[in-house]
Every structure is written in C-alpha cells, then in structure tokens.
Design an enzyme around this catalytic site. Structure first.
Site, short mmCIF file in Angstrom:
data_model
loop_
_atom_site.label_atom_id
_atom_site.label_comp_id
_atom_site.label_asym_id
_atom_site.label_seq_id
_atom_site.Cartn_x
_atom_site.Cartn_y
_atom_site.Cartn_z
N LYS A 197 4.83 12.77 -14.34
CA LYS A 197 3.98 11.58 -14.55
C LYS A 197 4.46 10.93 -15.85
CE LYS A 197 0.88 9.68 -16.38
NZ LYS A 197 1.09 8.40 -17.15
N GLY A 250 2.82 13.66 -26.21
CA GLY A 250 2.02 12.46 -26.45
C GLY A 250 1.28 12.60 -27.76
N SER A 251 0.22 11.83 -27.91
CA SER A 251 -0.51 11.83 -29.18
C SER A 251 -1.35 13.10 -29.30
CB SER A 251 -1.40 10.60 -29.25
OG SER A 251 -2.36 10.66 -28.22
N THR A 252 -1.70 13.42 -30.53
CA THR A 252 -2.50 14.62 -30.78
C THR A 252 -3.87 14.49 -30.11
OG1 THR A 252 -1.31 15.18 -32.78
CG2 THR A 252 -3.55 16.02 -32.61
N GLY A 255 -3.42 15.10 -26.47
CA GLY A 255 -3.06 16.50 -26.29
C GLY A 255 -4.29 17.41 -26.31
N GLU A 272 3.62 18.84 -27.13
CA GLU A 272 4.47 18.26 -28.18
C GLU A 272 3.77 17.01 -28.64
OE1 GLU A 272 7.06 19.58 -29.48
OE2 GLU A 272 7.53 21.16 -28.04
N CYS A 306 8.37 10.84 -32.80
CA CYS A 306 7.37 11.84 -33.19
C CYS A 306 7.77 12.46 -34.52
CB CYS A 306 7.25 12.90 -32.11
SG CYS A 306 8.85 13.56 -31.60
N GLU A 404 -0.79 8.72 -38.11
CA GLU A 404 0.49 8.35 -37.53
C GLU A 404 0.43 6.88 -37.10
OE1 GLU A 404 1.41 9.97 -33.62
OE2 GLU A 404 3.44 10.42 -34.30
P1 NAD Z 1 -0.43 9.14 -25.26
O1 NAD Z 1 -1.00 10.44 -25.66
O2 NAD Z 1 -1.30 7.95 -25.23
O3 NAD Z 1 0.23 9.23 -23.80
C1 NAD Z 1 1.19 10.19 -23.46
C2 NAD Z 1 1.16 10.43 -21.97
O4 NAD Z 1 -0.09 10.99 -21.62
C3 NAD Z 1 1.32 9.17 -21.11
O5 NAD Z 1 2.09 9.48 -19.97
C4 NAD Z 1 -0.11 8.86 -20.71
O6 NAD Z 1 -0.19 8.16 -19.49
C5 NAD Z 1 -0.68 10.24 -20.58
N1 NAD Z 1 -2.14 10.34 -20.78
C6 NAD Z 1 -2.94 9.55 -21.53
N2 NAD Z 1 -4.21 9.98 -21.44
C7 NAD Z 1 -4.21 11.06 -20.65
C8 NAD Z 1 -5.22 11.96 -20.20
N3 NAD Z 1 -6.49 11.82 -20.58
N4 NAD Z 1 -4.87 12.97 -19.39
C9 NAD Z 1 -3.58 13.13 -19.02
N5 NAD Z 1 -2.60 12.31 -19.39
C10 NAD Z 1 -2.90 11.30 -20.21
O7 NAD Z 1 0.81 8.96 -26.23
P2 NAD Z 1 1.75 7.72 -26.34
O8 NAD Z 1 1.05 6.66 -27.12
O9 NAD Z 1 2.29 7.40 -25.00
O10 NAD Z 1 2.96 8.34 -27.21
C11 NAD Z 1 3.00 8.35 -28.57
C12 NAD Z 1 2.61 9.72 -29.11
O11 NAD Z 1 3.48 10.72 -28.58
C13 NAD Z 1 2.78 9.79 -30.61
O12 NAD Z 1 1.67 10.45 -31.16
C14 NAD Z 1 4.03 10.62 -30.78
O13 NAD Z 1 4.13 11.28 -32.02
C15 NAD Z 1 3.93 11.56 -29.64
N6 NAD Z 1 5.24 12.15 -29.35
C16 NAD Z 1 5.46 13.47 -29.61
C17 NAD Z 1 6.72 14.05 -29.38
C18 NAD Z 1 6.98 15.50 -29.66
O14 NAD Z 1 7.93 16.03 -29.12
N7 NAD Z 1 6.18 16.17 -30.49
C19 NAD Z 1 7.74 13.26 -28.86
C20 NAD Z 1 7.48 11.92 -28.61
C21 NAD Z 1 6.23 11.37 -28.84
#
Ligand code: NAD
Length: 501
Positions: A197, A250-252, A255, A272, A306, A404
């Site tokens: 996804k 994704g974001s903390t 997560g 992550e 990230c 962040e």
């Molecule tokens: P996000 O958390 O909004 O979304 C990430 C993914 O999760 C997307 O595919 C989104 O559709 C999905 N998602 C959103 N809500 C969800 C839910 N309730 N249940 C299941 N899936 C859901 O993050 P973003 O804004 O897309 O990405 C940026 C963040 O990702 C930043 O915080 C960045 O630091 C982090 N990031 C971390 C790493 C790492 O390896 N540690 C790498 C890249 C990005």
C-alpha cells in the site's frame, strides 16, 4: 533566494519525453496477478509538485479491495508454486527483480521525480540502492537455516525458520522506490507473500514496478498492490486478520496508531518513523566538507528525508566562519530547481499539504522568536517550492527545534565542548540518525558511542546501505530494523521440532 522558478529548456524537453505511464488517464491496482480498478470505481488525483499539473489518477482502494488482495496473497502463500519453490529458485527470482529494476531504473526514477518532486539525481540513487538491496537478499534464501540443537540419544531437536504469511507493507511518499526494497526484498527472500500500500500521493512508481514484476517468474498473487488513502486502505490492511505482519514507514504519530490497531490481532510490526537528527560540527573539522554535508543534511530531497540533519550544532569558536561557508554552499549548490534538470539537488516539496505544513512551520518559527538567516518562505511563484531556510536564535523548547518539519529548514545553535554537544544532540524524542564532523578520532568514537541514534555518520551524511547494514530508529524513531540479517529475521518465525527417536 527569492527569484522565480521557471523551468529551464532542458527540463521542458524532459517533461515532453516523460514515460507515458505518468499521463495515462487512470492506473490499475494489482490483485492476484490481474490489473483491477477499485471496487468502488473511485480514483485519487496525483500532481506534479514542480508544475502543479495533474498526472494519472490512481484507484482509491478501500476495505473490499484490501480484503481481495489479502485473500489472493494468502492463496499464493500456500500454493506449491511459491510455498514449494526451492530456495535457489527464489534467490534467482530476487536477482531477476534486481535486473528488471536496473533495466528500468531511469524510467522508475523519472516517475518518482515527477510524482513526488525529488531530484532525478536523488531518485536515480534510490533505484541503484533498490537493485543492490534485491541482490543482497537474493543470496539469503539458500542460507536461511535453522539449527540442530544438542540432545540425548532419544531425541532429535531442531529449528526451522519459516515465513510469517501475508505481510502488509505501507510506506511514505518521500522515497517510494527508496523505502520499498528494504521491506519487499527480505519479505520475499523469507518466502512470504505481500500486499503493498504505497503513499496515496506517490503511488505511480509502485504500479509501474508491479507491471515489471509481472514479467519475472514471481507466481501470481505473491505481490499485490492496493492504492488508496491511509485512513481507508491503510487502516484496512493493518486491521485485517489475514495479515501476519505490517512493515511500516511513515510519521511517528501514524506509526503509533498502526501499532495500536495491529495489537488487536497481535500482528508483528516493524516501524521506520520520523526524526530530528543532529549534525554536529567540531572546530577541528574540514569545514568546507562539513558545510556541504550539513547543507545536504537538511536540504537534500528538500528536507524530506527521515534522516534529515535538521538540527545543526556548531562549536562556538567557529560559528561565524562556518555559517558563512554554509550560506555560500546553500547558494551555490542548493538553489531549488526542476527535479528533472540534471544537477538539481533541491526540488519542490512533495505535495500541497506538505507545502502548507512547511509554510506554517516558518510562521511558527517567527512567532517563537527564531531569526531567519536565509530563506523563510516560498521560492518562486509556481510549484510547491520552499526557499532553503536556515534559522538561528533558537531555544531547545521551540517547536521548530523539537518537531519534524520535513522541509528544507535547518535550525542552528552552538555548543561549548564534547559533553555539551552530546547533551544537545540527544535532547530529542527522536533517534534515527546523526552526523558528526571532526578530524579527531577520539571525538569521532566518543560521539558515535554517545549519540542515541540508529545510524551515526562521521564526516558524511546520508549514505544509505544497500541491504547489508541494519537501519532502524532509537527512541520514537522506530521499532525493529531493516537491512542485514536483522532485517531478514523480521520476516521469519522460528519453529522448534522435537523428534522422539
Ligand atoms: P504518514 O504517516 O502520513 O503516511 C505514511 C503511510 O501510512 C502512507 O502510505 C499513508 O497512506 C499511510 N497511513 C496513514 N494513516 C494510516 C493509518 N491510520 N493506518 C495505516 N496506514 C496509514 O507519513 P508521510 O507524511 O507519508 O511520510 C513522512 C513521514 O515518514 C516522516 O515522519 C518521515 O520521517 C517518515 N519516514 C521515515 C523513514 C524511516 O525509514 N524511518 C523513511 C522515510 C520517511
């Protein structure tokens, strides 16, 4: 840095030559080896962040689509075509995937650059790491073994490393082809099947990759793709009882929500997450190299990394000299440009929501009393470009220091000595990465040991592994690891077998 951005001719030519894929009217998901629209028939828009022009729409998958994909993946998991495949053949398929990625690297990199704004140089680098990661894990299926455990003459005891089942993979828009391989390659190497996804605003490269995977010997249903919103398709995948594990980037905040929801069905989860990583410059460093590395740390991929080194700490005595070098480097190498223009290091931020979010942090910075050394607002008059921004006069409690921003924004402060540098670097809820700039070996090792982060770079920033090093977050930057044997173990479970002789 307030000049308007107009697309240079070379980029316009590159745009005319874009892969047809990004302009197709509507893309399709992949379920059970077939291309399908969302059950609802609905789609989501995609936009080129450099031009604000519409790209191909993607299906808005929801719970029904996720359920179909999980069923297909479960069927493929037990089908002898995959479950009974020899390990060496599985390894060969992973190598074949690496070949296909290599062959289509430029196309996939271009799709990502247009879909989410990362410079072509950055996306090309991600694709190179992607194929290497598949090659690294291609060597593992033949070596993934349990152990024979000592026992008396009446018993034989051994362990088997078995796959988990269906793995749900959810990841962010800032590096679609950068984040997927560290999950997909070990999941397949261990014999799992997957439902992918991708992020809703940057799904096109994954859909194209799925087309390419269909040309390999992967049996139908081993890799499925459902596009859609996190609150719909994402949540449905995390909540689905047929999914054994969620691999998430994704974001903390998201997560934590994913982990909470996954608890209901006791899924395994690797996370992550976000970061607010320090770049620490000591007086004895090569200051020219440090200026380039520190600038790349908070400006590379427009700060949407990230591991972004968004908190800059400089030893007191060299503050002025270092800031002058940093500003010069920012001007010379990090002026924003079209992602498709060769040499561009900073493109637009990835989408409108992100543009608004970063802009609001720049307002917050001023309200909190930070000083804008350079940048501080929009760059140009079209596209989602933000001027590379350096803030100083910041205090530890400020939101721009603690949260962040995920944009091209660095906050700069000074430190007095090693202990002060360690204390300030660690004064964060996050712990993903750090970079340290020094020519003193003792300082380098002391810092590497003392910094609470999953990755520490000394005299560089941002080099990522090609599968062979563990990558993960300390504190609220994550749970578990990707890469290396740790990254493979996360897709296996151990079975104990006791045979009475
Ligand atoms: P996000 O958390 O909004 O979304 C990430 C993914 O999760 C997307 O595919 C989104 O559709 C999905 N998602 C959103 N809500 C969800 C839910 N309730 N249940 C299941 N899936 C859901 O993050 P973003 O804004 O897309 O990405 C940026 C963040 O990702 C930043 O915080 C960045 O630091 C982090 N990031 C971390 C790493 C790492 O390896 N540690 C790498 C890249 C990005």
């Amino acid at each position: 840095m307030t000049a308007s951005v107009s697309l240079p001719p070379v980029a316009e030519a590159a745009r005319r030559a874009l892969p047809a894929f990004v302009r197709a009217r509507e893309q399709m998901m992949w379920i059970g080896g077939r291309q399908v629209a969302a059950a609802s028939g609905r789609t989501l828009p995609n936009t080129d962040p450099a031009t604000e022009e519409a790209l191909a729409g993607v299906p808005r998958g929801e719970a029904a689509d996720v359920d179909a994909a999980v069923r297909a993946a479960r069927a493929a998991f037990t089908d002898p075509a995959w479950a009974g495949m020899s390990p060496d053949r599985r390894g060969r398929i992973l190598n074949r995937i690496a070949d296909v990625i290599e062959k289509h690297a430029d196309e996939l990199a271009t799709i990502d650059s247009v879909n989410m704004g990362a410079p072509h140089r950055v996306t090309t680098h991600m694709l190179a790491e992607a194929s290497e990661t598949f090659r690294y894990y291609a060597g593992w299926p033949t070596k993934l073994s349990g152990v024979a455990v000592p026992a008396g003459n009446d018993h034989m005891l051994y362990t088997r490393k078995e796959p988990l089942g269906v793995v749900g993979v959810i990841w962010a828009w800032n590096g679609p082809m950068g984040q997927l391989p560290g999950k997909l390659a070990p999941a397949l190497a261990a014999g799992n099947t997957v439902v992918l996804k991708p992020a809703e605003t940057a799904s096109l490269s994954t859909l194209r990759l799925a087309e390419l995977l269909a040309t390999t010997d992967l049996p139908a249903g081993v890799v499925n793709v459902v596009t859609g919103l996190g609150s719909e398709a994402g949540q449905a995948l995390v909540g689905h009882p047929g999914v054994a594990k969620i691999a998430f980037t994704g974001s903390t905040a998201t997560g934590k929500a994913v982990q909470r929801l996954a608890t209901d069905t006791l899924k395994r989860v690797t996370l992550e997450l976000g970061g607010k990583s320090p770049s620490v410059v000591f007086a004895d460093a090569d200051l020219d190299a440090a200026a380039r590395g520190v600038a790349a740390g908070f400006l590379g991929n427009a700060g949407q990394a990230c591991v972004a080194g968004s908190r800059v700490f400089v030893e007191e005595g060299i503050r002025e000299e270092f800031v002058q070098k940093l500003l010069k480097t920012m001007e010379a190498a990090f002026t924003p440009g079209d992602p498709l223009t060769p040499g561009t290091l900073v493109g637009p931020v990835s989408n409108k929501a992100q543009f608004d979010r970063v802009s609001s942090y720049l307002d917050i910075a001023r309200q909190e009393g930070a000083n804008v050394v350079t940048g501080g607002g929009r760059f140009g008059d079209h596209g989602y470009f933000i001027a590379p921004t350096l803030l100083d006069n910041v205090r530890p409690g400020m939101r721009v220091v603690r949260e962040e921003i995920f944009g091209p924004v660095g906050v700069l402060s000074t430190f007095t000595d090693l202990d002060d540098a360690i204390a300030q670097a660690n004064d964060t809820d996050y712990g993903l990465a750090a970079s340290v700039w020094t020519t003193n070996l003792t300082t380098a090792h002391r810092m590497a040991a003392a910094i609470e982060a999953g990755t520490v770079w000394v005299n560089s920033w941002g080099q990522m592994s090609t599968g062979n090093l563990p990558f993960g977050g300390y504190k609220q930057s994550g749970l578990g690891y990707e890469g290396g044997l740790e990254g493979l173990d996360a897709y296996t479970q151990a079975k104990a077998v006791r045979i009475t002789l």
